[in-house]
Design a protein around this motif. Sequence first.
Motif, PDB file in Angstrom:
ATOM      1  N   GLU A 172       0.882  -4.933  -4.300  1.00 52.27           N
ATOM      2  CA  GLU A 172       0.216  -4.317  -5.437  1.00 52.27           C
ATOM      3  C   GLU A 172       0.550  -2.836  -5.476  1.00 52.27           C
ATOM      4  OE1 GLU A 172      -3.833  -6.287  -6.521  1.00 52.27           O
ATOM      5  OE2 GLU A 172      -3.853  -5.929  -4.351  1.00 52.27           O
ATOM      6  N   PRO A 173       0.640  -2.221  -6.666  1.00 50.93           N
ATOM      7  CA  PRO A 173       0.566  -2.869  -7.977  1.00 50.93           C
ATOM      8  C   PRO A 173       1.846  -3.652  -8.265  1.00 50.93           C
ATOM      9  CG  PRO A 173       1.188  -0.585  -8.251  1.00 50.93           C
ATOM     10  CD  PRO A 173       0.930  -0.773  -6.781  1.00 50.93           C
ATOM     11  N   ARG A 185       9.524   6.160 -13.905  1.00 51.99           N
ATOM     12  CA  ARG A 185       9.615   7.624 -13.924  1.00 51.99           C
ATOM     13  C   ARG A 185       9.831   8.208 -12.536  1.00 51.99           C
ATOM     14  NH1 ARG A 185       4.970   9.313 -18.420  1.00 51.99           N
ATOM     15  NH2 ARG A 185       5.806   8.002 -20.090  1.00 51.99           N
ATOM     16  N   ARG A 186       8.887   8.067 -11.617  1.00 53.19           N
ATOM     17  CA  ARG A 186       9.053   8.669 -10.290  1.00 53.19           C
ATOM     18  C   ARG A 186       9.817   7.760  -9.320  1.00 53.19           C
ATOM     19  NH1 ARG A 186       3.064  11.369  -9.162  1.00 53.19           N
ATOM     20  NH2 ARG A 186       3.064  12.750 -10.993  1.00 53.19           N
ATOM     21  N   GLY A 187      10.151   6.608  -9.744  1.00 55.59           N
ATOM     22  CA  GLY A 187      10.878   5.662  -8.909  1.00 55.59           C
ATOM     23  C   GLY A 187      10.968   4.339  -9.623  1.00 55.59           C
ATOM     24  N   VAL A 188      11.793   3.476  -9.112  1.00 56.24           N
ATOM     25  CA  VAL A 188      11.940   2.189  -9.778  1.00 56.24           C
ATOM     26  C   VAL A 188      10.628   1.417  -9.710  1.00 56.24           C
ATOM     27  CG1 VAL A 188      13.210   0.025  -9.828  1.00 56.24           C
ATOM     28  CG2 VAL A 188      14.389   2.152  -9.275  1.00 56.24           C
ATOM     29  N   VAL A 189      10.083   1.209  -8.522  1.00 61.62           N
ATOM     30  CA  VAL A 189       8.762   0.603  -8.349  1.00 61.62           C
ATOM     31  C   VAL A 189       8.044   1.368  -7.238  1.00 61.62           C
ATOM     32  CG1 VAL A 189       9.409  -1.697  -9.150  1.00 61.62           C
ATOM     33  CG2 VAL A 189       9.685  -1.118  -6.746  1.00 61.62           C
ATOM     34  N   PRO A 190       6.722   1.434  -7.285  1.00 66.34           N
ATOM     35  CA  PRO A 190       5.988   2.138  -6.226  1.00 66.34           C
ATOM     36  C   PRO A 190       6.162   1.453  -4.879  1.00 66.34           C
ATOM     37  CG  PRO A 190       4.602   1.752  -8.157  1.00 66.34           C
ATOM     38  CD  PRO A 190       5.849   0.936  -8.345  1.00 66.34           C
ATOM     39  N   PRO A 191       5.990   2.189  -3.780  1.00 67.10           N
ATOM     40  CA  PRO A 191       6.075   1.571  -2.447  1.00 67.10           C
ATOM     41  C   PRO A 191       5.047   0.457  -2.291  1.00 67.10           C
ATOM     42  CG  PRO A 191       6.105   3.972  -2.300  1.00 67.10           C
ATOM     43  CD  PRO A 191       5.781   3.645  -3.721  1.00 67.10           C
ATOM     44  N   GLY A 192       5.491  -0.654  -1.714  1.00 64.39           N
ATOM     45  CA  GLY A 192       4.590  -1.780  -1.474  1.00 64.39           C
ATOM     46  C   GLY A 192       4.352  -2.669  -2.672  1.00 64.39           C
ATOM     47  N   VAL A 197      12.743  -5.779  -2.510  1.00 63.36           N
ATOM     48  CA  VAL A 197      11.412  -5.898  -3.105  1.00 63.36           C
ATOM     49  C   VAL A 197      11.227  -7.319  -3.635  1.00 63.36           C
ATOM     50  CG1 VAL A 197       9.946  -5.127  -5.018  1.00 63.36           C
ATOM     51  CG2 VAL A 197      11.289  -3.458  -3.727  1.00 63.36           C
ATOM     52  N   PRO A 198      10.098  -7.973  -3.335  1.00 61.65           N
ATOM     53  CA  PRO A 198       9.895  -9.345  -3.831  1.00 61.65           C
ATOM     54  C   PRO A 198       9.874  -9.391  -5.367  1.00 61.65           C
ATOM     55  CG  PRO A 198       8.308  -8.824  -2.110  1.00 61.65           C
ATOM     56  CD  PRO A 198       8.994  -7.533  -2.463  1.00 61.65           C
TER      57      PRO A 198
END
Length: 291
Positions: free
Chosen positions: A229-230, A162-169, A202-203
């Motif tokens: 994480e997450p 929703r707010r991005g593909v994956v959260p930062p980190g 991103v890994p």
Amino acid sequence: MTASNHPGPFDFDSTAQLVTQITAQLTTQLSHLGLSGARRGGHHPPPDRPPTLVAVAHGSRDPAAPRTVTALMGRVRALRPDVPVRIGHIELNQPLLADTLAALRGEAVVVPLLLGRGYHIKQDIPSAVAAAPHLAARIAAPLGPHPLLAEALHARLAEAGRRGVVPPGAGVVLAAAGSRDPDAAVDAARTAALLSARLGGVPVLPGYASGSGPTVPEAIRALAALGREPTAVASYFAAPGRFATQCAGAAPGIAAAPLGAHPAMARLVLHRYEQALTSAPLSHPAATVGV
């Protein structure tokens, strides 16, 4: 008494008139016939029709799985309305692949809706094609690995995030069915690398629902040990099913939907079909091409 003394429908002044009428009658009759001798209006495929695309789904007890495959093939038909499309399942759903192949005639390209090499690709599908010697058939490569899969995986993650593909980190687990065949792991690792590149580095680690590890929970813990994480879970499944549900349930964060009828999937199915057509002659049945 001669025929000329009794006029009638077949009474002619000369042989020339007889030939003229016969020619006219034949012309009228032939106008209602096709070149193959079939009457116009009959359902007869044109002689230059492309080979039938036979999409091979795994099959699932989840009723959403065959609906998803049908929707995907609807997209394929929309892209190439000239290509006849049929569906066959390896197990659990109808029609089974063997029944689909038995009902076909002429030429076919069998396109597995499978995401990597394994037993179904190397044994089940070639055996089914070999059992249909009446067909001139090619077997296309599995769908993966391919950049179009990374495109579809990226889109499904974006939908879930929703707010991005994956959260930062965060990190991503590529959740796959798994196989004991080492080639399947190689293919999954290549897709993980393609998705990682699509996500800007991103890994992405593969995790499996079955077969040799790592499992999805183990891949999640490995990413956590790297400080990632997450963890988001990308569903590397062509359609919903038990494994896809199991993997999504293990996700501590975002869990994307299966690839399904994403437009990139439809383009990839046709790419494998066309790749097979240009890679091997139809006279060599059961040849898997384009791997």
